[in-house]
Write a protein that holds these residues in place. Sequence first.
Motif, PDB file in Angstrom:
ATOM      1  N   VAL A  24      42.584  34.280   3.622  1.00 25.64           N
ATOM      2  CA  VAL A  24      41.806  33.737   4.735  1.00 25.64           C
ATOM      3  C   VAL A  24      41.281  32.341   4.384  1.00 25.64           C
ATOM      4  CG1 VAL A  24      39.916  34.177   6.350  1.00 25.64           C
ATOM      5  CG2 VAL A  24      41.049  36.095   5.209  1.00 25.64           C
ATOM      6  N   PRO A  25      41.546  31.339   5.223  1.00 24.69           N
ATOM      7  CA  PRO A  25      41.054  29.989   4.930  1.00 24.69           C
ATOM      8  C   PRO A  25      39.551  29.907   4.704  1.00 24.69           C
ATOM      9  CG  PRO A  25      42.719  29.887   6.636  1.00 24.69           C
ATOM     10  CD  PRO A  25      42.454  31.342   6.403  1.00 24.69           C
ATOM     11  N   ASP A  44      49.220  29.426   3.586  1.00 24.90           N
ATOM     12  CA  ASP A  44      49.695  28.109   4.013  1.00 24.90           C
ATOM     13  C   ASP A  44      48.670  27.392   4.884  1.00 24.90           C
ATOM     14  OD1 ASP A  44      52.024  28.811   2.734  1.00 24.90           O
ATOM     15  OD2 ASP A  44      53.104  29.330   4.568  1.00 24.90           O
ATOM     16  N   TRP A  45      47.724  28.152   5.461  1.00 17.82           N
ATOM     17  CA  TRP A  45      46.713  27.582   6.356  1.00 17.82           C
ATOM     18  C   TRP A  45      45.432  27.219   5.625  1.00 17.82           C
ATOM     19  CZ3 TRP A  45      49.239  26.314  10.435  1.00 17.82           C
ATOM     20  CH2 TRP A  45      50.271  27.127  10.891  1.00 17.82           C
ATOM     21  N   CYS A  46      45.373  27.433   4.339  1.00 19.78           N
ATOM     22  CA  CYS A  46      44.170  27.102   3.560  1.00 19.78           C
ATOM     23  C   CYS A  46      44.201  25.607   3.219  1.00 19.78           C
ATOM     24  CB  CYS A  46      44.109  27.955   2.292  1.00 19.78           C
ATOM     25  SG  CYS A  46      43.850  29.712   2.623  1.00 19.78           S
ATOM     26  N   LYS A  62      51.683  36.920   7.913  1.00 21.89           N
ATOM     27  CA  LYS A  62      52.912  37.285   7.226  1.00 21.89           C
ATOM     28  C   LYS A  62      52.864  36.842   5.757  1.00 21.89           C
ATOM     29  CE  LYS A  62      55.890  37.108  11.321  1.00 21.89           C
ATOM     30  NZ  LYS A  62      57.108  36.522  11.937  1.00 21.89           N
ATOM     31  N   PRO A  63      51.933  37.391   5.001  1.00 22.63           N
ATOM     32  CA  PRO A  63      51.883  37.026   3.580  1.00 22.63           C
ATOM     33  C   PRO A  63      53.049  37.645   2.822  1.00 22.63           C
ATOM     34  CG  PRO A  63      50.336  38.793   4.018  1.00 22.63           C
ATOM     35  CD  PRO A  63      50.902  38.382   5.355  1.00 22.63           C
ATOM     36  N   GLU A  82      41.820  38.650  10.741  1.00 18.97           N
ATOM     37  CA  GLU A  82      42.862  37.693  10.362  1.00 18.97           C
ATOM     38  C   GLU A  82      44.099  38.359   9.781  1.00 18.97           C
ATOM     39  OE1 GLU A  82      43.196  34.377  10.549  1.00 18.97           O
ATOM     40  OE2 GLU A  82      41.299  34.055  11.590  1.00 18.97           O
ATOM     41  N   ASN A  83      43.910  39.436   9.055  1.00 19.96           N
ATOM     42  CA  ASN A  83      45.014  40.048   8.312  1.00 19.96           C
ATOM     43  C   ASN A  83      45.371  41.425   8.856  1.00 19.96           C
ATOM     44  OD1 ASN A  83      43.068  38.696   5.760  1.00 19.96           O
ATOM     45  ND2 ASN A  83      45.035  37.813   6.326  1.00 19.96           N
ATOM     46  N   LYS A  84      46.609  41.829   8.630  1.00 16.19           N
ATOM     47  CA  LYS A  84      47.092  43.102   9.150  1.00 16.19           C
ATOM     48  C   LYS A  84      46.785  44.239   8.178  1.00 16.19           C
ATOM     49  CE  LYS A  84      51.313  41.639   9.655  1.00 16.19           C
ATOM     50  NZ  LYS A  84      52.747  41.553  10.008  1.00 16.19           N
TER      51      LYS A  84
END
Length: 251
Positions: A24-25, A44-46, A62-63, A82-84
């Motif tokens: 999570v950013p 990738d969004w951090c 999609k980590p 944020e995460n699944k």
Amino acid sequence: MPIVTDDLGREVRLGEIRRVVSLVPSLTESIAYDAPELLVGVTDWCTHPHGLTASRIGGTKKPDIGRIVALRPDVVVANKEENKREDVDALVAAGVPVYVTDPNTLDEALRSIGAMLDALALRRPAWLDTAARVWASPVPQLDGVRTVCFIWRKPWMAVGSHTFSGDLIERLGLVNVVTEPRYPRTDPAVDAELILLPDEPYPFSLRDGPEAFPGRRCALFEGRYLTWYGPSLVEARAVIAGAARGPVIAT
């Protein structure tokens, strides 16, 4: 090993924390504020703070689970929204401790970050208390202004109630006209004086967004100030209020 409890009430057994993966950013920014050396993997969004040297492990949705496990983290920090869940379950099944946050208001966010940093054996940073003080009162010029904040188009979706972003909107003194929970589909013709158009998750810009609201006031700003619950909260009130006080009049 000590056992800590995350925001979901899950017991997480943690040893010495030397290697952290953040999904999570907001959590990345919060950990990196004082201990960037702990981060071995980020999404990738951090994007903040700049200069992160940690490995990139994909997106929040999609980590790359295999890459995360290969980094041998002492803990992975995640967020319920944020995460699944299946990704969290996969990491736990692989023997990786996962600490999950779930704040839905500013107060919950500040408590959540404080608890997470304590679980990682990090000191409480001064920015937590500063952010609480900064957001303690509404902005007089914005008090009572009927507002909608769109976060997506095709379909149009807006910030509703029971969300962290919705709480920030109300703390500015604005009246969020979208009262449905979470992020409902919302007609752009909704009755609102001010249209908030952050640049994430949808990348609204001067050329993409305001044209849908002819004659109405549109405020564009960096989206992380509305959606991230990390150190950026200290500046977020001034950034959003500044954009809202000097909006673009759509034509």
